[in-house]
Scaffold this motif. Structure first.
Motif, PDB file in Angstrom:
ATOM      1  N   ASP A   1      27.922  57.063  44.290  1.00 49.81           N
ATOM      2  CA  ASP A   1      29.134  57.763  44.710  1.00 49.81           C
ATOM      3  C   ASP A   1      29.277  57.730  46.231  1.00 49.81           C
ATOM      4  N   VAL A   2      28.170  57.982  46.907  1.00 50.58           N
ATOM      5  CA  VAL A   2      28.202  57.984  48.382  1.00 50.58           C
ATOM      6  C   VAL A   2      28.474  56.580  48.901  1.00 50.58           C
ATOM      7  N   LEU A   3      27.869  55.589  48.273  1.00 53.22           N
ATOM      8  CA  LEU A   3      28.086  54.211  48.711  1.00 53.22           C
ATOM      9  C   LEU A   3      29.565  53.826  48.558  1.00 53.22           C
ATOM     10  N   LEU A   4      30.164  54.237  47.455  1.00 54.25           N
ATOM     11  CA  LEU A   4      31.545  53.823  47.185  1.00 54.25           C
ATOM     12  C   LEU A   4      32.586  54.700  47.876  1.00 54.25           C
ATOM     13  N   ARG A   5      32.300  55.991  47.941  1.00 52.75           N
ATOM     14  CA  ARG A   5      33.339  56.906  48.423  1.00 52.75           C
ATOM     15  C   ARG A   5      33.043  57.524  49.783  1.00 52.75           C
ATOM     16  N   GLY A   6      31.851  57.336  50.269  1.00 56.01           N
ATOM     17  CA  GLY A   6      31.491  57.941  51.541  1.00 56.01           C
ATOM     18  C   GLY A   6      30.907  59.324  51.332  1.00 56.01           C
TER      19      GLY A   6
ATOM     20  N   GLN B   1      17.949  39.767  55.858  1.00 60.72           N
ATOM     21  CA  GLN B   1      16.990  40.534  55.054  1.00 60.72           C
ATOM     22  C   GLN B   1      17.681  41.213  53.873  1.00 60.72           C
ATOM     23  N   LEU B   2      18.872  41.771  54.133  1.00 58.06           N
ATOM     24  CA  LEU B   2      19.612  42.411  53.045  1.00 58.06           C
ATOM     25  C   LEU B   2      20.012  41.363  52.005  1.00 58.06           C
ATOM     26  N   ALA B   3      20.456  40.205  52.506  1.00 61.01           N
ATOM     27  CA  ALA B   3      20.862  39.136  51.597  1.00 61.01           C
ATOM     28  C   ALA B   3      19.697  38.712  50.702  1.00 61.01           C
ATOM     29  N   GLU B   4      18.527  38.606  51.304  1.00 63.79           N
ATOM     30  CA  GLU B   4      17.357  38.188  50.541  1.00 63.79           C
ATOM     31  C   GLU B   4      17.008  39.226  49.471  1.00 63.79           C
ATOM     32  N   ALA B   5      17.100  40.506  49.858  1.00 61.19           N
ATOM     33  CA  ALA B   5      16.777  41.578  48.907  1.00 61.19           C
ATOM     34  C   ALA B   5      17.761  41.615  47.738  1.00 61.19           C
ATOM     35  N   MET B   6      19.020  41.248  48.017  1.00 58.86           N
ATOM     36  CA  MET B   6      20.046  41.308  46.973  1.00 58.86           C
ATOM     37  C   MET B   6      20.221  39.967  46.251  1.00 58.86           C
ATOM     38  N   GLY B   7      19.547  38.940  46.731  1.00 55.78           N
ATOM     39  CA  GLY B   7      19.642  37.622  46.094  1.00 55.78           C
ATOM     40  C   GLY B   7      20.971  36.926  46.338  1.00 55.78           C
TER      41      GLY B   7
ATOM     42  N   TYR C   1      24.678  51.551  56.738  1.00 56.29           N
ATOM     43  CA  TYR C   1      23.385  51.778  56.066  1.00 56.29           C
ATOM     44  C   TYR C   1      22.376  50.685  56.416  1.00 56.29           C
ATOM     45  N   ARG C   2      22.870  49.446  56.568  1.00 56.12           N
ATOM     46  CA  ARG C   2      21.956  48.348  56.941  1.00 56.12           C
ATOM     47  C   ARG C   2      21.377  48.597  58.328  1.00 56.12           C
ATOM     48  N   ARG C   3      22.245  49.028  59.250  1.00 55.73           N
ATOM     49  CA  ARG C   3      21.767  49.298  60.618  1.00 55.73           C
ATOM     50  C   ARG C   3      20.783  50.455  60.634  1.00 55.73           C
ATOM     51  N   ARG C   4      21.043  51.452  59.809  1.00 52.24           N
ATOM     52  CA  ARG C   4      20.131  52.599  59.754  1.00 52.24           C
ATOM     53  C   ARG C   4      18.741  52.173  59.296  1.00 52.24           C
ATOM     54  N   ARG C   5      18.716  51.210  58.378  1.00 53.67           N
ATOM     55  CA  ARG C   5      17.414  50.726  57.901  1.00 53.67           C
ATOM     56  C   ARG C   5      16.814  49.705  58.849  1.00 53.67           C
ATOM     57  N   ASN C   6      17.618  49.359  59.863  1.00 50.16           N
ATOM     58  CA  ASN C   6      17.143  48.434  60.888  1.00 50.16           C
ATOM     59  C   ASN C   6      16.748  47.087  60.297  1.00 50.16           C
ATOM     60  N   ILE C   7      17.610  46.566  59.454  1.00 47.78           N
ATOM     61  CA  ILE C   7      17.342  45.248  58.873  1.00 47.78           C
ATOM     62  C   ILE C   7      18.507  44.321  59.207  1.00 47.78           C
ATOM     63  N   THR C   8      18.235  43.033  59.123  1.00 46.65           N
ATOM     64  CA  THR C   8      19.271  42.045  59.438  1.00 46.65           C
ATOM     65  C   THR C   8      20.080  41.738  58.177  1.00 46.65           C
ATOM     66  N   GLN C   9      21.199  41.063  58.390  1.00 44.44           N
ATOM     67  CA  GLN C   9      22.004  40.636  57.238  1.00 44.44           C
ATOM     68  C   GLN C   9      21.189  39.694  56.356  1.00 44.44           C
TER      69      GLN C   9
ATOM     70  N   LEU D   1      25.987  46.777  42.899  1.00 49.85           N
ATOM     71  CA  LEU D   1      26.171  48.116  43.488  1.00 49.85           C
ATOM     72  C   LEU D   1      24.968  49.040  43.231  1.00 49.85           C
ATOM     73  N   PRO D   2      24.452  49.119  41.979  1.00 53.16           N
ATOM     74  CA  PRO D   2      23.263  49.983  41.793  1.00 53.16           C
ATOM     75  C   PRO D   2      22.068  49.563  42.660  1.00 53.16           C
ATOM     76  N   PRO D   3      21.702  48.243  42.679  1.00 56.55           N
ATOM     77  CA  PRO D   3      20.589  47.880  43.575  1.00 56.55           C
ATOM     78  C   PRO D   3      20.871  48.154  45.048  1.00 56.55           C
ATOM     79  N   LEU D   4      22.147  47.988  45.454  1.00 55.04           N
ATOM     80  CA  LEU D   4      22.490  48.279  46.856  1.00 55.04           C
ATOM     81  C   LEU D   4      22.275  49.764  47.171  1.00 55.04           C
ATOM     82  N   SER D   5      22.755  50.635  46.264  1.00 57.37           N
ATOM     83  CA  SER D   5      22.623  52.079  46.526  1.00 57.37           C
ATOM     84  C   SER D   5      21.149  52.482  46.514  1.00 57.37           C
ATOM     85  N   ASP D   6      20.365  51.881  45.584  1.00 57.39           N
ATOM     86  CA  ASP D   6      18.918  52.173  45.561  1.00 57.39           C
ATOM     87  C   ASP D   6      18.263  51.715  46.862  1.00 57.39           C
ATOM     88  N   TYR D   7      18.653  50.536  47.307  1.00 54.96           N
ATOM     89  CA  TYR D   7      18.064  49.949  48.504  1.00 54.96           C
ATOM     90  C   TYR D   7      18.318  50.822  49.738  1.00 54.96           C
TER      91      TYR D   7
END
Lengths: 81, 167
Positions: B60-65, B21-27, B11-19, B48-54
């Motif tokens: 469910d998709v984030l956890l189970r595919g 950038q994701l780290a900064e968004a998630m604190g 999902y990170r690659r799909r959004r074309n962001i770096t680790q 997990l909720p902020p990650l799935s929103d992001y």
């Protein structure tokens, strides 16, 4: 809307505001282009309505990938709302 | 089944962001994101909720595919508005091509109203025929009546696979 194209040799990232990309002018241009090759498939009105719906969806589903294509030779195309 | 770390990486690659950038968004630190993606550690449950929103996917998709949600009919008080539902299609060709479509339901509805052919498979094969038989107006009706989950899976003789979900 973000459009990302990546292959072994090239990498493009295009980010455009939905309002600029999807409006009545671009709908007219797209309808003309489509009808040049496949007459009667999509009218200007239909395309404008679709563009409007994509823009509305952009508010609800901002950041969601609309289309993701990964070809067997590794090329990728992605359109993100 | 792919791990949570693999999905976060995808999902990170799909959004074309770096680790970073994701780290900064998630604190969190970028090392923490690296550990998630390599399955050395897992994100804190509160992330997990902020990650799935992001990433724009359900928890469910984030956890189970994406391929593991059974079909179900939600009670009236649990149903989502049609405007919040997405029709997801995953097409895996036997040649190794992958196409994923996430179509917001209002867009599918608008496509039907405008007479747009929603499915156009290039070849006149059995899979293309099967796809053309899909009644998208019925799918919208199901979604309005609380049906979510994996709707169908078509496997063609040549090995192409099409899956369709309402989320």
């Amino acid at each position: 809307m973000k459009i990302r194209i990546a292959s072994d040799e090239h990498r493009f990232n295009i980010t455009l505001p939905n309002g600029l990309l999807l409006n009545s002018v671009t709908a007219g241009m797209a309808a003309a282009a489509v009808n040049k090759y496949a007459k009667g498939i999509l009218s200007y009105e239909a395309l404008r309505a679709l563009f409007l719906e994509v823009r509305k969806s952009g508010h609800h589903f901002k950041g969601m990938p609309l289309v993701y294509v990964h070809s067997h030779d590794g090329d990728e195309v992605e359109i993100v709302l | 089944m792919a791990s949570l770390g693999t999905r976060i990486n995808e999902y990170r690659r799909r959004r074309n962001i770096t680790q970073e950038q994701l780290a900064e968004a998630m604190g969190v630190s970028s090392q923490a994101v690296s550990k998630w993606e390599n399955d050395i550690s897992c994100p804190d449950i509160s992330l997990l909720p902020p990650l799935s929103d992001y990433f724009g996917v359900s928890l469910d998709v984030l956890l189970r595919g994406e391929g593991n949600k059974p079909i179900q009919i939600l009670a009236e008080n649990q149903r989502k508005d049609l405007n919040q539902l997405v029709l997801r299609m995953i097409i895996n060709s036997s040649e190794g091509d992958l196409v994923k479509l996430n179509l917001p339901m209002p867009l599918v509805k608008a496509g039907l109203q405008t007479g747009l052919p929603l499915v156009q498979m290039g070849d006149n094969n059995s899979l293309g025929d099967a796809m053309r038989q899909i009644d998208f107006s019925a799918i919208i009706q199901w979604a309005e009546n609380g049906v979510i989950g994996r709707l169908l899976e078509i496997k063609s003789a040549s090995g192409d696979i099409v899956e369709m979900f309402i989320e």
